[in-house]
Design a protein around this motif. Structure first.
Motif, PDB file in Angstrom:
ATOM      1  N   SER A   6       0.844  -1.195   0.000  1.00 43.88           N
ATOM      2  CA  SER A   6       0.000   0.000   0.000  1.00 43.88           C
ATOM      3  C   SER A   6       0.881   1.247   0.000  1.00 43.88           C
ATOM      4  CB  SER A   6      -0.891   0.016   1.245  1.00 43.88           C
ATOM      5  OG  SER A   6      -0.085   0.188   2.404  1.00 43.88           O
ATOM      6  N   TYR A   7       0.258   2.387  -0.216  1.00 44.58           N
ATOM      7  CA  TYR A   7       0.999   3.648  -0.154  1.00 44.58           C
ATOM      8  C   TYR A   7       1.612   3.829   1.233  1.00 44.58           C
ATOM      9  CZ  TYR A   7       2.062   8.615  -0.202  1.00 44.58           C
ATOM     10  OH  TYR A   7       2.709   9.818  -0.092  1.00 44.58           O
ATOM     11  N   ALA A   8       0.856   3.507   2.274  1.00 46.56           N
ATOM     12  CA  ALA A   8       1.373   3.641   3.643  1.00 46.56           C
ATOM     13  C   ALA A   8       2.593   2.747   3.868  1.00 46.56           C
ATOM     14  CB  ALA A   8       0.277   3.308   4.653  1.00 46.56           C
ATOM     15  N   GLU A   9       2.566   1.538   3.346  1.00 47.31           N
ATOM     16  CA  GLU A   9       3.692   0.624   3.517  1.00 47.31           C
ATOM     17  C   GLU A   9       4.936   1.098   2.766  1.00 47.31           C
ATOM     18  OE1 GLU A   9       1.889  -3.809   4.131  1.00 47.31           O
ATOM     19  OE2 GLU A   9       1.484  -2.866   2.185  1.00 47.31           O
ATOM     20  N   ILE A  10       4.761   1.568   1.539  1.00 53.25           N
ATOM     21  CA  ILE A  10       5.915   1.941   0.736  1.00 53.25           C
ATOM     22  C   ILE A  10       6.585   3.207   1.259  1.00 53.25           C
ATOM     23  CG2 ILE A  10       4.815   3.332  -1.068  1.00 53.25           C
ATOM     24  CD1 ILE A  10       6.556   1.757  -3.095  1.00 53.25           C
TER      25      ILE A  10
ATOM     26  N   TYR B 142      10.336   4.660   1.523  1.00 55.55           N
ATOM     27  CA  TYR B 142      10.478   5.764   0.576  1.00 55.55           C
ATOM     28  C   TYR B 142       9.643   6.945   1.068  1.00 55.55           C
ATOM     29  CZ  TYR B 142      12.282   2.086  -2.474  1.00 55.55           C
ATOM     30  OH  TYR B 142      13.014   1.046  -3.008  1.00 55.55           O
ATOM     31  N   PRO B 143      10.089   7.628   2.128  1.00 57.02           N
ATOM     32  CA  PRO B 143       9.261   8.673   2.749  1.00 57.02           C
ATOM     33  C   PRO B 143       8.960   9.864   1.842  1.00 57.02           C
ATOM     34  CG  PRO B 143      11.458   8.627   3.717  1.00 57.02           C
ATOM     35  CD  PRO B 143      11.357   7.444   2.813  1.00 57.02           C
ATOM     36  N   ASP B 144       9.763  10.095   0.812  1.00 51.31           N
ATOM     37  CA  ASP B 144       9.533  11.223  -0.086  1.00 51.31           C
ATOM     38  C   ASP B 144       8.631  10.873  -1.272  1.00 51.31           C
ATOM     39  OD1 ASP B 144      11.165  12.816   1.511  1.00 51.31           O
ATOM     40  OD2 ASP B 144      12.962  12.282   0.381  1.00 51.31           O
ATOM     41  N   LEU B 145       8.188   9.632  -1.354  1.00 49.23           N
ATOM     42  CA  LEU B 145       7.345   9.194  -2.464  1.00 49.23           C
ATOM     43  C   LEU B 145       5.976   9.860  -2.372  1.00 49.23           C
ATOM     44  CD1 LEU B 145       7.473   6.968  -4.808  1.00 49.23           C
ATOM     45  CD2 LEU B 145       5.935   5.709  -3.328  1.00 49.23           C
ATOM     46  N   THR B 146       5.553  10.474  -3.452  1.00 48.10           N
ATOM     47  CA  THR B 146       4.246  11.138  -3.462  1.00 48.10           C
ATOM     48  C   THR B 146       3.154  10.159  -3.881  1.00 48.10           C
ATOM     49  OG1 THR B 146       4.426  11.818  -5.778  1.00 48.10           O
ATOM     50  CG2 THR B 146       5.340  13.324  -4.106  1.00 48.10           C
ATOM     51  N   GLU B 147       1.925  10.520  -3.576  1.00 44.33           N
ATOM     52  CA  GLU B 147       0.792   9.696  -4.001  1.00 44.33           C
ATOM     53  C   GLU B 147       0.704   9.638  -5.520  1.00 44.33           C
ATOM     54  OE1 GLU B 147      -2.987   9.830  -1.878  1.00 44.33           O
ATOM     55  OE2 GLU B 147      -2.003  11.069  -0.365  1.00 44.33           O
ATOM     56  N   GLU B 148       1.102  10.714  -6.195  1.00 40.82           N
ATOM     57  CA  GLU B 148       1.076  10.740  -7.654  1.00 40.82           C
ATOM     58  C   GLU B 148       2.034   9.701  -8.238  1.00 40.82           C
ATOM     59  OE1 GLU B 148       1.397  13.588  -5.757  1.00 40.82           O
ATOM     60  OE2 GLU B 148      -0.682  14.212  -6.034  1.00 40.82           O
TER      61      GLU B 148
ATOM     62  N   ALA C 289      11.934   1.688 -14.346  1.00 37.25           N
ATOM     63  CA  ALA C 289      11.539   2.970 -14.918  1.00 37.25           C
ATOM     64  C   ALA C 289      12.165   4.155 -14.186  1.00 37.25           C
ATOM     65  CB  ALA C 289      10.017   3.100 -14.906  1.00 37.25           C
ATOM     66  N   GLY C 290      12.827   3.885 -13.076  1.00 39.42           N
ATOM     67  CA  GLY C 290      13.445   4.961 -12.316  1.00 39.42           C
ATOM     68  C   GLY C 290      12.482   5.716 -11.418  1.00 39.42           C
ATOM     69  N   LEU C 291      11.293   5.151 -11.178  1.00 38.24           N
ATOM     70  CA  LEU C 291      10.328   5.810 -10.297  1.00 38.24           C
ATOM     71  C   LEU C 291      10.748   5.690  -8.840  1.00 38.24           C
ATOM     72  CD1 LEU C 291       6.984   4.721 -11.994  1.00 38.24           C
ATOM     73  CD2 LEU C 291       8.061   6.976 -12.058  1.00 38.24           C
ATOM     74  N   ILE C 292      11.357   4.571  -8.490  1.00 47.16           N
ATOM     75  CA  ILE C 292      11.930   4.376  -7.157  1.00 47.16           C
ATOM     76  C   ILE C 292      13.309   3.764  -7.322  1.00 47.16           C
ATOM     77  CG2 ILE C 292       9.749   4.160  -5.896  1.00 47.16           C
ATOM     78  CD1 ILE C 292      10.080   1.129  -5.972  1.00 47.16           C
ATOM     79  N   GLU C 293      14.157   3.976  -6.333  1.00 50.40           N
ATOM     80  CA  GLU C 293      15.485   3.388  -6.360  1.00 50.40           C
ATOM     81  C   GLU C 293      15.448   2.008  -5.740  1.00 50.40           C
ATOM     82  OE1 GLU C 293      18.618   5.733  -4.716  1.00 50.40           O
ATOM     83  OE2 GLU C 293      17.894   7.552  -5.676  1.00 50.40           O
ATOM     84  N   ASP C 294      16.303   1.153  -6.251  1.00 44.92           N
ATOM     85  CA  ASP C 294      16.472  -0.153  -5.653  1.00 44.92           C
ATOM     86  C   ASP C 294      17.001   0.068  -4.240  1.00 44.92           C
ATOM     87  OD1 ASP C 294      16.971  -2.773  -5.018  1.00 44.92           O
ATOM     88  OD2 ASP C 294      18.058  -3.208  -6.864  1.00 44.92           O
ATOM     89  N   MET C 295      16.465  -0.630  -3.284  1.00 45.77           N
ATOM     90  CA  MET C 295      16.869  -0.431  -1.895  1.00 45.77           C
ATOM     91  C   MET C 295      18.325  -0.785  -1.665  1.00 45.77           C
ATOM     92  SD  MET C 295      13.370  -1.606  -0.008  1.00 45.77           S
ATOM     93  CE  MET C 295      14.093  -1.650   1.598  1.00 45.77           C
ATOM     94  N   ALA C 296      18.947  -1.525  -2.568  1.00 43.88           N
ATOM     95  CA  ALA C 296      20.364  -1.878  -2.419  1.00 43.88           C
ATOM     96  C   ALA C 296      21.277  -0.717  -2.800  1.00 43.88           C
ATOM     97  CB  ALA C 296      20.702  -3.090  -3.288  1.00 43.88           C
ATOM     98  N   ASP C 297      20.730   0.262  -3.537  1.00 45.40           N
ATOM     99  CA  ASP C 297      21.550   1.400  -3.975  1.00 45.40           C
ATOM    100  C   ASP C 297      21.776   2.403  -2.886  1.00 45.40           C
ATOM    101  OD1 ASP C 297      21.650   0.220  -6.419  1.00 45.40           O
ATOM    102  OD2 ASP C 297      20.151   1.528  -7.344  1.00 45.40           O
TER     103      ASP C 297
END
Length: 81
Positions: free
Chosen positions: A35-39, A43-49, A73-81
């Motif tokens: 869910s958005y809450a989980e992600i 990724y605290p800076d992730l917007t709902e958009e 697609a580069g929307l989020i970074e891999d957590m390993a980075d």
């Protein structure tokens, strides 16, 4: 025949994208969906958009395929980075 099968498995293993992000890293309630809450925990800076872009199916959740696509697609970074 057995060598061909082993060879095919090795090719598939190395051809697959090697992302360290996994559903279990983000899915806190164990329902195999994020869910958005989980992600936003990871990724605290992730917007709902942006989450709406990640959620290709439009069901309000991201599954593992959608998360992989988001990394590609580069929307989020891999957590390993």
């Amino acid at each position: 025949m057995r060598r061909a099968a082993v060879g095919a498995m090795l090719v598939a293993l190395f051809a697959a994208p090697a992302f360290a992000i996994t559903l279990s890293d983000i899915d806190t309630d164990g329902d195999s969906l994020v869910s958005y809450a989980e992600i936003t925990v990871n990724y605290p800076d992730l917007t709902e958009e942006v989450f709406t872009e990640i959620d290709a199916s439009g069901d309000g959740f991201a599954d593992e395929a959608e998360l992989t696509a988001a990394v590609e697609a580069g929307l989020i970074e891999d957590m390993a980075d």
